[in-house]
Enzyme design. Structure first.
Site, PDB file in Angstrom:
ATOM      1  CG  PHE A 178      -0.407   0.078   2.568  1.00 38.50           C
ATOM      2  CD1 PHE A 178      -0.419   0.946   3.389  1.00 38.50           C
ATOM      3  CD2 PHE A 178       0.151  -0.650   3.171  1.00 38.50           C
ATOM      4  CE1 PHE A 178       0.458   1.740   4.172  1.00 38.50           C
ATOM      5  CE2 PHE A 178       1.029  -1.156   4.564  1.00 38.50           C
ATOM      6  CZ  PHE A 178       1.153  -0.215   4.851  1.00 38.50           C
ATOM      7  CB  CYS A 179       2.088   4.000  -1.741  1.00 38.18           C
ATOM      8  SG  CYS A 179       0.912   3.439  -3.448  1.00 38.18           S
ATOM      9  CB  THR A 180       0.010   8.554  -0.233  1.00 37.55           C
ATOM     10  OG1 THR A 180       1.181   8.957   0.450  1.00 37.55           O
ATOM     11  CG2 THR A 180      -1.425   9.260   0.571  1.00 37.55           C
ATOM     12  CB  ILE A 207      -3.003   5.133   2.878  1.00 34.99           C
ATOM     13  CG1 ILE A 207      -2.499   4.408   3.242  1.00 34.99           C
ATOM     14  CG2 ILE A 207      -4.027   6.024   4.568  1.00 34.99           C
ATOM     15  CD1 ILE A 207      -1.182   5.164   3.327  1.00 34.99           C
TER      16      ILE A 207
END
Length: 305
Positions: A178-180, A207
């Site tokens: 996952f990332c922003t 996210i």
């Protein structure tokens, strides 16, 4: 519908744009004419950026981007801000729209399996899943998912090397990344799949989409999500947070961090105090003095930021 005056749009789209240089000026002119600020990156592989403005202005920009031949509908996340979170508008030409520095990585050819926010908890709660935060260490420090590994990278360029050095932690597992907003995972999952891993997944919309859609009481997210604008971080429901930036090193600071003996507004924090010389801190202190004077005069408050 938010009552906050500024709409913030985080967007990206991977698509072949062989004439991407010609797109720069029309985008810059449209943003300038409509009071939009932020950053857009253009490359032969697509477009990426975060911008803010009135709801109507952002709507015009997204319509313009979507109409670019060959581009199509970008991945979009909307949030809102009480103040304009950017100081200026930049449209930049780049080699990559997110810099990994690995030749031949193409998310259009190979990418991990997308997992929508409502299904994410079940995946990361699986004991056979290893959860990897592809973001940088300063982002991880203020918030992440339960049980997520911190690769302790300072830039995304360092992520491929971390993967190579930690293959044994990933072998035989479902790999959930996952990332922003999702864009780093497009390349991260493509890279990991290229190493021969098959069970590779990533959080669709990142996210930000998870915090928007998953109720706090069901959430497996702890803390705040760092964002690259003057809001610094957002929480559940994409609400603005009380996290601030150290103006010396640009690390995010929680209210607890500001209690450190090494914190001085605009001068230092616990993370950077030992990295700076007394001369550096004296220079930052003088800059902070000028910032305060400018604020009293009602001038721009981003001197040196």
């Amino acid at each position: 519908m938010s009552n906050l005056p500024f709409t913030v749009a985080a967007l990206y789209c991977f698509a072949p744009l062989p004439q991407y240089e010609s797109l720069r000026e029309p985008l810059a002119q449209l943003c300038c004419a409509n009071g939009i600020k932020g950053t857009l990156l253009l490359a032969a592989e697509g477009i990426n950026g975060t911008v803010a403005g009135s709801a109507g202005a952002i709507e015009k920009l997204i319509a313009h981007i979507t109409a670019i031949p060959g581009l199509g509908e970008p991945e979009l996340k909307y949030s809102h801000a009480s103040e304009m979170p950017f100081h200026r508008m930049k449209v930049r030409l780049k080699r990559e729209i997110v810099t990994m520095g690995v030749e031949g990585i193409d998310p259009l050819k190979s990418v991990g399996t997308y997992i929508v926010p409502k299904d994410w908890n079940a995946l990361i709660a699986d004991e056979n899943t290893v959860v990897v935060d592809t973001r940088n260490d300063y982002e991880y420090a203020i918030g992440t998912f339960e049980g997520a590994i911190d690769p302790q990278t300072r830039t995304f360029r360092a992520f491929p090397e971390w993967v190579k050095q930690n293959r044994d932690r990933l072998e035989g597992k479902k790999i959930a990344m996952f990332c922003t907003g999702g864009i780093r995972c497009e390349k991260a999952t493509a890279f990991v799949k290229g190493l021969g891993f098959d069970d590779v997944y990533h959080l669709k919309g990142g996210i930000l989409k998870y915090l928007e859609e998953v109720p706090r009481e069901q959430s497996m997210w702890n803390g705040e999500c760092f964002v690259f604008d003057e809001r610094v971080a957002v929480g559940h429901g994409l609400a603005e947070s009380d996290v601030e930036l150290c103006r010396a090193c640009r690390r995010p600071l929680t209210p607890q961090d500001k209690l450190s003996q090494f914190f001085e507004e605009g001068v230092s924090c616990a993370g950077c105090y030992a990295e700076r010389t007394p001369e550096d801190r004296a220079r930052y202190a003088e800059r902070q003095k000028q910032v305060k004077l400018a604020e009293k005069r009602g001038a721009n408050k981003h001197i040196g930021s």
